[in-house]
Design a protein around this motif. Structure first.
Motif, PDB file in Angstrom:
ATOM      1  N   GLU A 200      71.438   0.941  -1.191  1.00 31.18           N
ATOM      2  CA  GLU A 200      72.063   2.312  -1.000  1.00 31.18           C
ATOM      3  C   GLU A 200      72.092   2.416   0.692  1.00 31.18           C
ATOM      4  N   SER A 202      72.793   5.437   3.534  1.00 33.86           N
ATOM      5  CA  SER A 202      72.500   6.679   4.379  1.00 33.86           C
ATOM      6  C   SER A 202      73.200   6.808   5.482  1.00 33.86           C
ATOM      7  N   ASN A 205      72.320  13.100   5.347  1.00 32.81           N
ATOM      8  CA  ASN A 205      71.586  13.458   4.677  1.00 32.81           C
ATOM      9  C   ASN A 205      73.012  12.806   3.441  1.00 32.81           C
ATOM     10  N   TYR A 206      73.469  11.697   3.238  1.00 35.57           N
ATOM     11  CA  TYR A 206      74.683  11.544   2.606  1.00 35.57           C
ATOM     12  C   TYR A 206      74.052  10.090   1.897  1.00 35.57           C
ATOM     13  N   LYS A 207      74.262   9.926   0.825  1.00 35.84           N
ATOM     14  CA  LYS A 207      73.925   8.690   0.174  1.00 35.84           C
ATOM     15  C   LYS A 207      75.128   8.179  -0.488  1.00 35.84           C
TER      16      LYS A 207
END
Length: 276
Positions: A200, A202, A205-207
């Protein structure tokens, strides 16, 4: 015919680029001059380093690359010329060669020492041009400088991998004309550390859980156009330089926005990859 490239933060408004080209042509009327970029943000060594790294090897061996970024001579900012991978570079020893020289060992480096013969407050014009033209005529580096063994490297330009290889912490090193955000995490590092594991990414606030090979890979072209998610589509990909990049599909910083503006990312901001 010799090729001399120019990469600077001079912009297009002032006389600087024209003066440098005029000085080169006065020395070598038959030389070919190629502009790589004159829109590097002022004094942005990391940005210039990224641009040069991804442009120089498209030129034939023997090309000479003048880099005019933060080039004023002072006790902590010497001038150097080096041969690397068959190319010549003339620049300040301020870390600007960090990205290239970290992957390819220079064949020869000299600290330029012709300043006592030249009176100048514009070293790109008066010093770098003289050195580049000397090389273009077939001159050796030893004539214009003393051999040194090492150059300066930028600190913080390399990503950090934690002890158990479960995380890479990188940074934004470049924002392109479309507002796409380039990190300092390479495809090789990602694969070496990740070893095929799920992950993931990061960024604030975006994944992201997928890395694409090109921008259009993120679009499902099997759907009818009105059903596709295109405008504002957020994606991560390996860019043409093999760095991980965060992007917005068909972004425009002036209208619909870009990865930089919509994600709120700027130079040196942190990007984290966690492997699962």
């Amino acid at each position: 015919m010799a090729i001399i490239t120019l990469t600077t933060d001079f912009g297009e408004k002032d006389h600087f680029v024209g003066a440098v080209k005029g000085a080169i042509y006065s020395e070598l009327p038959d030389v070919r001059i190629v502009d790589i970029s004159h829109s590097v943000n002022p004094f942005s060594i990391t940005e210039a380093s990224y641009i040069i790294q991804n442009a120089f090897n498209s030129f034939p061996k023997g090309s000479i690359h003048i880099i005019g970024i933060d080039s004023e001579l002072n006790p902590e900012n010497k001038h150097i010329a080096l041969k690397l991978d068959g190319h010549f570079f003339v620049c300040a020893d301020n870390g600007i060669m960090s990205l290239i020289a970290s992957e390819i060992v220079p064949e020869k480096i000299v600290e330029i020492n012709i300043h006592d013969r030249i009176e100048t407050n514009f070293p790109v014009l008066d010093v770098f041009v003289q050195v580049a033209c000397h090389i273009a005529r077939g001159g050796t580096l030893e004539v214009i400088g003393k051999t040194i063994q090492e150059i300066k490297y930028l600190t913080g330009i390399k990503p950090v991998v934690n002890n158990d290889d479960s995380q890479i912490i990188g940074n934004v090193i470049y924002i392109d004309n479309y507002g796409n955000v380039v990190t300092n995490i390479t495809r090789k590092l990602f694969k070496d550390v990740g070893k095929g594991r799920n992950f993931e990414i990061s960024a604030r606030n975006y994944k992201f859980k997928t890395i694409h090979e090109c921008y259009s890979d993120a679009i499902n072209f099997n759907l009818e156009r009105h059903k596709r998610e295109e405008d504002g589509k957020k994606l991560a990909l390996f860019n043409s330089a093999n760095f991980i990049e965060l992007a917005i599909y068909k972004s425009n910083p002036q209208t619909v926005g870009s990865a930089s503006t919509l994600f709120g990312l700027r130079f040196r901001d942190t990007i984290t990859i966690n492997f699962i």
